[in-house]
Every structure is written in C-alpha cells, then in structure tokens.
Scaffold this active site. Structure first.
Site, PDB file in Angstrom:
ATOM      1  N   ASP A  68     -51.639  -3.810 -12.522  1.00 43.28           N
ATOM      2  CA  ASP A  68     -50.847  -2.855 -12.560  1.00 43.28           C
ATOM      3  C   ASP A  68     -50.484  -2.404 -11.026  1.00 43.28           C
ATOM      4  O   ASP A  68     -51.601  -2.219 -10.483  1.00 43.28           O
ATOM      5  CB  ASP A  68     -51.027  -1.290 -13.851  1.00 43.28           C
ATOM      6  CG  ASP A  68     -50.686  -1.581 -14.554  1.00 43.28           C
ATOM      7  OD1 ASP A  68     -49.925  -2.771 -15.152  1.00 43.28           O
ATOM      8  OD2 ASP A  68     -50.878  -1.401 -15.992  1.00 43.28           O
TER       9      ASP A  68
ATOM     10  N   TYR B  33     -62.751  -2.711 -17.988  1.00 44.59           N
ATOM     11  CA  TYR B  33     -61.789  -2.104 -17.300  1.00 44.59           C
ATOM     12  C   TYR B  33     -62.421  -0.240 -16.851  1.00 44.59           C
ATOM     13  O   TYR B  33     -63.458   0.032 -17.984  1.00 44.59           O
ATOM     14  CB  TYR B  33     -60.877  -1.289 -17.551  1.00 44.59           C
ATOM     15  CG  TYR B  33     -59.336  -2.694 -18.214  1.00 44.59           C
ATOM     16  CD1 TYR B  33     -58.942  -2.780 -16.707  1.00 44.59           C
ATOM     17  CD2 TYR B  33     -59.688  -3.650 -19.126  1.00 44.59           C
ATOM     18  CE1 TYR B  33     -57.587  -3.740 -17.107  1.00 44.59           C
ATOM     19  CE2 TYR B  33     -59.621  -4.842 -18.965  1.00 44.59           C
ATOM     20  CZ  TYR B  33     -58.173  -4.915 -17.942  1.00 44.59           C
ATOM     21  OH  TYR B  33     -56.885  -5.938 -18.544  1.00 44.59           O
TER      22      TYR B  33
ATOM     23  N   TYR C 278     -53.201  -4.834 -23.012  1.00 43.56           N
ATOM     24  CA  TYR C 278     -52.541  -3.683 -22.743  1.00 43.56           C
ATOM     25  C   TYR C 278     -53.697  -2.437 -22.924  1.00 43.56           C
ATOM     26  O   TYR C 278     -53.022  -1.781 -23.457  1.00 43.56           O
ATOM     27  CB  TYR C 278     -51.249  -2.752 -22.452  1.00 43.56           C
ATOM     28  CG  TYR C 278     -50.773  -4.147 -22.404  1.00 43.56           C
ATOM     29  CD1 TYR C 278     -49.950  -4.834 -20.973  1.00 43.56           C
ATOM     30  CD2 TYR C 278     -49.895  -5.495 -23.338  1.00 43.56           C
ATOM     31  CE1 TYR C 278     -49.273  -5.676 -20.980  1.00 43.56           C
ATOM     32  CE2 TYR C 278     -49.078  -6.476 -22.888  1.00 43.56           C
ATOM     33  CZ  TYR C 278     -48.119  -6.364 -21.714  1.00 43.56           C
ATOM     34  OH  TYR C 278     -47.456  -7.832 -20.633  1.00 43.56           O
TER      35      TYR C 278
END
Ligand SMILES: [Zn+2]
Ligand SMILES: [Zn+2]
Length: 417
Positions: free
Chosen positions: A239, A305, A376
């Site tokens: 993003d 992440y 996501y």
C-alpha cells in the site's frame, strides 16, 4: 527412396527449373530458392547459377531482364542492409533480427510460385530475403550476430512504404527495492482528476503523487541508457502508506528503447541509493530476459509483515496472545471495500502461516505476520465489517485497526535470487 524414384525426382527438379526459366526473366536467387532445400553450404544464388548452367547445356536459356518473381528485390539486398546500418547509427547493440513486409504483388507471386512451380524444395521469399539482408548487414558492420529470440535490434523492411522501421528492444534489470518512507506509490499514478493530462489540482504534472518508487529508481537508468521511458514491474505491491523493508521486494525494471546497453549496474545501484536516500534503496541488480517479468509478477510469494495495531478498548497480554494465535490458518476474505472499485468482488481463501503479537500499551500492539501472497493485512485486523473472517477484531471481540504497516519479507523460489 529407391534409385528409380530418385532419378524421377531429379528429372522433376530440372523440369521445374526449366519451366521457371522459360516463364520470364528470373534472377539466380529466385531460381535457386525454388530448390533452396537442396545441397549444403550453398547460397540460393549458387544454386540458381548451377541450374542455369545445367539448363544452358540442355539448350534451355532464360530471358534477360528484371526478375518477374521478386522484381529485382535480391539486387537491393546491400542497399537495404546499408539503410539498416544507417538507422542503427549511434545505437549500441550486439544482435539483430530482420523482418520484411511484402508488397501485395510480391505476396501474390509467392502464392503463384507455390501453386504453379512447386518442387516441394523451395524457400519462401521472406525467409531468403531476411537472411540475405542480415548477412549483408553483418558484413557491413562486422560486429553483430543474428538472434531469433532476443535480439537487441529488430528491423522491419517495409516494402510497400519503402521504409525501414527499427525497434530497439528493452533492457530488463532484476533487483530488489526497499521503500523506507510511507506515502510513495510503487509506480507512477496519473492524477485522478485529469487522468494524467495535467490540471490545477496536480499542478500540471499529471501526477497524483509527486514521486514513485518507479521514478526514483528509473531516473539514473534512463540517463545511462539514453532512454526516455521505463517501467517497474514489481512482485506485488505494498500500500502507498506501507513501507517495504527487510531484504526488499523483487522487481524488474524495463528500460524502453535504450541507445546504450552497456550500463554499469553496480554504479547505477550506488547512484539510486545516493540520490533517493531515505526514500528508496535497491540491491542485487542483474540483467535478465523479458520472460523474468512474468515470472516475478506471477510468482506465488509469501510475505512477512510488521503491523502496529490499536484497539478501541484496553486488553490484557494473554488475551492478545490467544486472539492472535486463533488467526493462524485459512482466512476467508471478500475483496476489501477500499479496493472493490478496481478489483472483482469475490471471496478468496488465503492462509495466514504464522502470527505473533506484543502488547506495547493496553491499547496498542505490534504484530508479526507471515502469510501467503494476496492476503489483505489491514482487513485481517479490522475485519472490514465482516468481509474478512476470522479477523483480529472478531477473535478479540474488540474493534482493532492497523495504524502502521511494513512489509518485511517477500519470498519465493521463483525469484532469480
Ligand atoms: Zn528474383
Ligand atoms: Zn491533474
């Protein structure tokens, strides 16, 4: 083949050659390519000359004049090669490929030749012409080779327009990038209002964001390769508000129409890292082929992440540990509301492979997550109003959301490194 059939075939070849020779003036290239598959180490011109000699001994003599099949095309081989060499002036290359667009008449002649004078041994005009021009081009320049699959230069000889068209094939450079700040998109985004034409909102730049990872990386390459266009193909994208850290994200930079190919990757790497300091850094550059673009874009990569998460109310450390552990496994994810305007609205199943959470304060935690590509993360935490299940919001029973996201690893066996 038995000797009798062989004798018959030889008779047929002489017969076909005699018919061709008598039909009108014909050049040795066209006469020879009618039997182009015969003999080794011969040019079509050699073949034509030999046939003409044999036929002359049999009192079959052709007419003088411009070849009725190719209209003298093979006499212009050197001229076309010279035009190609002129077009390639000032461009660095090692390999080439020729193609030709025939005039309608030459196209028709090929059909006539195949239908009425077929020996089953002929070579098509395009094939023979491209090869002969290539040979002449190599002889004139003396420093390049034919490459049928990955040439540096591709010429099209356009006979109807009497023009030569040159395409310089792109350079492809593989590497990894790290995006050290938030707020930069991976690639150039046209302004939403004017769609790139330039308006007051974008200050007439045509851009939605003043810079992108693509532009920051490409700039020194464009200069070094004397090119004006480059595209970054990433192995997925983070993003705009997420950083890309760790070992970086694989990409292929495609530099269009490079006039220089001998660019020094390690010095370019240094230049990008010195000029885009604090924003983007790159590493592990290597030249690759066009095929690597698809390989990198389509690789099923696992991702790691780091997410900074806030909770609507206070929680205990062991509540967090349990809620995070319960997320691991298959996640059902309907296309997030924030991207549904540009992606198909459907439910995907993705696996969360590993998850850990550390409470930083009663309402704040840092998560470490490892997942299959395509999951996501923001929605895995928020639940996206029930569109993602499970979510941290659902396993915790308290609304949660990501306030900072970093990608720390993108890995796949498919990547060249
Ligand atoms: Zn001819
Ligand atoms: Zn605009």
């Amino acid at each position: 083949m038995n000797p009798e059939d062989q004798a018959w075939q030889k008779h047929e070849i002489i017969d076909a050659a005699a018919t061709l020779l008598c039909a009108g003036p014909i050049c040795n290239d066209c006469l020879g390519r009618a039997v182009g598959k015969l003999g080794h180490g011969l040019t079509n011109r050699d073949r034509g000359e030999a046939l003409r000699t044999v036929l002359a001994m049999l009192d079959v003599v052709g007419k003088h004049g411009t070849c009725w099949i190719c209209e003298g095309l093979f006499e212009r081989v050197e001229e076309w090669a010279a035009r190609a060499a002129a077009a390639a002036q000032g461009i660095e290359f090692d390999s080439y490929l020729f193609g030709v667009r025939l005039t309608p008449r030459l196209g028709q002649m090929e059909t006539v030749l195949a239908e009425r004078f077929s020996t089953g041994l002929s070579e098509p005009l395009k094939h023979a012409f491209n090869r002969e021009v290539g040979k002449a081009f190599e002889a004139q320049l003396g420093r390049c080779t034919l490459n049928l699959t990955h040439p540096h230069l591709a010429f099209i000889i356009d006979l109807p327009q009497d023009a030569i068209k040159l395409r310089i094939l792109p350079l492809y450079i593989y590497g990894r990038y790290r995006k050290l700040v938030r707020g930069i998109p991976q690639t150039f985004w046209p302004c939403r209002r004017c769609r790139g034409r330039g308006c007051e909102t974008c200050n007439f730049t045509g851009k939605q964001y003043p810079e992108s990872v693509e532009e920051l990386i490409a700039a020194p390459f464009l200069e070094a390769a004397h090119s004006s266009e480059a595209h970054l193909h990433g192995a997925g994208r983070e993003d705009i508000d997420a950083r890309m850290l760790g070992t970086g994200r694989p990409f292929v930079l495609e530099v269009a129409s490079p006039k220089c190919r001998g660019i020094d990757l390690s010095s370019l790497e240094c230049r990008v890292n010195a000029t885009a300091t604090d924003k983007v850094s790159i590493s592990g550059l290597q030249f690759v082929s066009r095929e690597t673009v698809a390989l990198v874009k389509e690789a099923k990569a696992n991702k790691e992440y780091r997410a900074l998460v806030v909770f609507e109310s206070e929680i205990q450390p062991d509540t967090l540990t349990k809620a995070v552990a319960n997320l691991v496994g298959t996640v059902q994810q309907r296309t997030p509301q924030r991207v549904v305007h540009r992606r198909a609205d459907r439910v995907r199943k993705r696996r969360l492979l590993d998850a850990e959470g550390t409470l930083l304060s009663p309402t704040q935690a840092e998560l470490r997550l490892r997942s299959e590509g395509g999951l996501y993360i923001k929605e895995l935490v928020s639940g996206d109003n029930g569109r993602t299940t499970p979510s941290l919001t659902s396993t915790l029973g308290i609304p949660s959301r990501v306030v900072e996201l970093d990608v720390v690893e993108v890995s796949s066996d498919a990547f060249p490194d």
